[in-house]
Design an enzyme around this catalytic site. Sequence first.
Site, PDB file in Angstrom:
ATOM      1  N   GLY A  14       0.832  -1.213   0.000  1.00  0.00           N
ATOM      2  CA  GLY A  14       0.000   0.000   0.000  1.00  0.00           C
ATOM      3  C   GLY A  14       0.859   1.252   0.000  1.00  0.00           C
ATOM      4  O   GLY A  14       0.528   2.253   0.637  1.00  0.00           O
TER       5      GLY A  14
ATOM      6  N   ILE B 280      -0.706  -1.984  -6.118  1.00  0.00           N
ATOM      7  CA  ILE B 280      -1.662  -2.798  -6.870  1.00  0.00           C
ATOM      8  C   ILE B 280      -1.874  -2.146  -8.245  1.00  0.00           C
ATOM      9  O   ILE B 280      -1.620  -0.940  -8.394  1.00  0.00           O
ATOM     10  CB  ILE B 280      -3.020  -2.931  -6.134  1.00  0.00           C
TER      11      ILE B 280
ATOM     12  N   ILE C   6      -2.330  -7.360  -1.539  1.00  0.00           N
ATOM     13  CA  ILE C   6      -2.490  -8.034  -0.243  1.00  0.00           C
ATOM     14  C   ILE C   6      -3.417  -9.248  -0.326  1.00  0.00           C
ATOM     15  O   ILE C   6      -3.348 -10.146   0.512  1.00  0.00           O
ATOM     16  CB  ILE C   6      -2.982  -7.033   0.832  1.00  0.00           C
TER      17      ILE C   6
ATOM     18  N   TYR D  86     -15.008  -1.336   9.544  1.00  0.00           N
ATOM     19  CA  TYR D  86     -13.621  -0.876   9.722  1.00  0.00           C
ATOM     20  C   TYR D  86     -13.126  -1.255  11.123  1.00  0.00           C
ATOM     21  O   TYR D  86     -12.057  -1.844  11.292  1.00  0.00           O
ATOM     22  CB  TYR D  86     -13.585   0.638   9.530  1.00  0.00           C
TER      23      TYR D  86
ATOM     24  N   LYS E 248     -10.260  -3.904  12.377  1.00  0.00           N
ATOM     25  CA  LYS E 248      -9.105  -3.416  13.157  1.00  0.00           C
ATOM     26  C   LYS E 248      -8.975  -4.182  14.481  1.00  0.00           C
ATOM     27  O   LYS E 248      -7.869  -4.529  14.895  1.00  0.00           O
ATOM     28  CB  LYS E 248      -9.200  -1.908  13.387  1.00  0.00           C
TER      29      LYS E 248
HETATM   30  C1  AKB Z   1     -10.767   7.112   9.374  1.00  0.00           C
HETATM   31  O1  AKB Z   1     -11.310   8.194   9.617  1.00  0.00           O
HETATM   32  O2  AKB Z   1     -11.358   6.128   8.923  1.00  0.00           O
HETATM   33  C2  AKB Z   1      -9.294   6.964   9.688  1.00  0.00           C
HETATM   34  C3  AKB Z   1      -9.071   6.485  11.073  1.00  0.00           C
HETATM   35  C4  AKB Z   1      -9.234   7.373  12.214  1.00  0.00           C
HETATM   36  O3  AKB Z   1      -8.727   5.347  11.263  1.00  0.00           O
HETATM   37  N1  AKB Z   1      -8.633   8.209   9.470  1.00  0.00           N
END
Ligand code: AKB
Length: 316
Positions: A8, A35, A55, A143, A147
């Site tokens: 990346g 990529i 990835i 997200y 994480k």
């Molecule tokens: C987002 O806003 O998605 C990112 C983060 C805080 O992980 N900048």
Amino acid sequence: MKNVLIIGSTGQIGTELTLELRKRYTEGNIVAGYIPGAEPKGELAETGPAELADITNDKQIAEVVSKYKIDTIYNLAALLSAVAEAKPQLAWKVGMDGLFNVLEVARQYHCAVFTPSSIGVFGNNTPKDKTPQDTIRNPRTMYGVTKVGGELLSDYYYIRFGVDTRSVRFPGLISYIAPPGGGTTDYAVDIYYAAVRGDRFVCPIAAGTFMDMMYMPDALHAAIRLMEADPARLIHRNAFNIASMSFDPEIIYQNIRQYMPDFTMEYDVDPLRQSIADSWPNSLDDTCAREEWDWQPVYDLDTMTRDMLAKLKARI
Ligand code: AKB
């Protein structure tokens, strides 16, 4: 001698991290992984090797790692929070399946791995102010799920296989070279571009919404310093809270207006980004990073604003 692969390398962090690593480690190879459609250009292409390193393709990553005798992988491939809500399946494929590919290659070829985590690991039940290092992680975004999963999987690979995995929870990152793409904190980058272009800024995040933010030089320093840290001092690994500043849209707006008094802003709140921002902490406690690897940021809001405005005026 260091041989590093950045997966990346053409993204917001990767562009600057790759160049910084090349300045720092002049012997060895700092390989810009990319990529198709996101090939390195300009200084990034001219200052070192570049290789396809998707990835989602474990064989491709293994080939690059073997070819350059890579000892450290910076895994920066990710979909940011707002985009991940629009494409949750792809966010999982990149964030979890992709991380699994990287960790498996690292296990086989004995590489250390840095994978950024985020303030997005936290959720509505997490303490909001000075959020502790070890606390509830219950995000309700894809997200955040990837994480948290990434933190757990990275710790698993360290405990089970001895893979040297390390990570920080990045706040919103502010930079002037490569733009972020689809994050909740992007407004804090866009506001500077609007100010320098002489545009009225339309803010998608409501006044009074505090989030942690950081200037890119501090973020790069954090990633490199953590990877260079003495492992004997690390009690935590995946991932450290780090912090340098926390503000809401009004505070950054007023700070920019000190230097550009004609700059104006209005609000048009984006419900998706706002709900994500509301679920994130107002500020993090980064004591563990300070104690275990001497984390210390350089920039505050005002020094960042002066540098951002100067750099963007020169570029635009
Ligand atoms: C987002 O806003 O998605 C990112 C983060 C805080 O992980 N900048």
